[in-house]
Scaffold this motif. Structure first.
Motif: not given
Length: 260
Positions: A225-235, A239-251
């Motif tokens: 669910e978090l990957k879909t919501r913040y990284a665009g896909s359940p796959d 890390q991308d989802a976490f960075l997006a949720a916390t408002g931090r720039p992508a690594a």
């Protein structure tokens, strides 16, 4: 069935430079038999939250229940139904595995014979049989961590809190501990709440993730669910989802995984 419920849980520390709001407002609902991972940047309030839920710190605001017991009104009952394994562990390096487990049993008011029996039962369940008469200082890091967890399980808690349980372990020992935690849920119905700095661990192990930042919950859901919501896909990448949720720039693509 709800096992942990918090509403506005908060903890402010008084320091010479002024008050520090380590936890501002944590609202949680955790069901029986779940493995829930708390994620967040360093200083987000994860360990403080665990220490409050295990009665090691008194909240300065809000309310919580653990296995039906009110955190503030009946802390002794809360302690009786939960186990806690701290980041640093609690093993005495100069005691044997048997001595540690029997002593823990006696601290939980088991009779001598019952404590000895429980020590042997836990050693067998956690892969420590054959090591009962070895001093903890001679054990590998993974086995010492298993001993920490065995000590936390002495009284058969309904809820087990693990604070960064695999930090410093090699990949094989980490995988063994993942299997151990899954077994506690699947075999015994234990609810497990853990913090971790490893996003791959959270993704592989947890039924549900709770992201904490600035002392409050900012996102929660299953890994998919978090990957879909913040990284665009359940796959997608957790890390991308976490960075997006916390408002931090992508690594950058070739950088090390984010520490949480």
């Amino acid at each position: 069935m709800t096992v942990i419920s918090t509403s506005g849980l908060a903890r402010t520390f008084t320091t010479p430079s002024g008050p520090v709001e380590a936890v501002r407002c944590v609202d949680l609902t955790i069901r029986a038999g779940e493995i829930v991972a708390l994620l967040g940047p360093n200083g987000a309030g994860k360990t403080t939250t665990l220490r409050m839920l295990t009665t090691l710190l008194t909240p300065t605001g809000g309310a919580a229940t653990v296995a039906g017991h009110d955190l503030l009104a009946d802390p002794a009952a809360v302690r009786a139904v939960c186990g806690y394994v701290a980041q640093s562990g609690g093993v005495d390096p100069f005691l044997t595995v048997r001595e540690e487990l029997v002593t823990q049993g006696r601290l939980y008011r088991l009779g001598r014979a019952e404590a000895v029996e429980r020590a042997e039962e836990l050693a067998a369940a956690l892969g420590l049989d054959g090591l009962l008469d070895r001093k903890a200082v001679t054990l590998s890091g993974g086995r010492r961590r298993r001993l920490d967890i065995a000590m936390g399980l002495t009284h058969r808690p309904a809820v087990l809190f693990l604070d960064e349980p695999t930090t410093g372990l090699d990949p094989g020992s980490r995988a063994d501990l993942w299997d151990l935690v899954r077994g506690l849920r699947d075999r015994d119905g234990t609810t497990v709440v853990l913090t971790t700095h490893y996003l791959d661990e959270a993704d592989a192990l947890a039924d549900r993730l709770v992201i904490v930042d600035g002392g409050t919950v900012i996102a929660e859901g299953t890994p998919a669910e978090l990957k879909t919501r913040y990284a665009g896909s359940p796959d997608g990448s957790l890390q991308d989802a976490f960075l997006a949720a916390t408002g931090r720039p992508a690594a950058p693509a070739d950088s090390a995984p984010a520490a949480v």
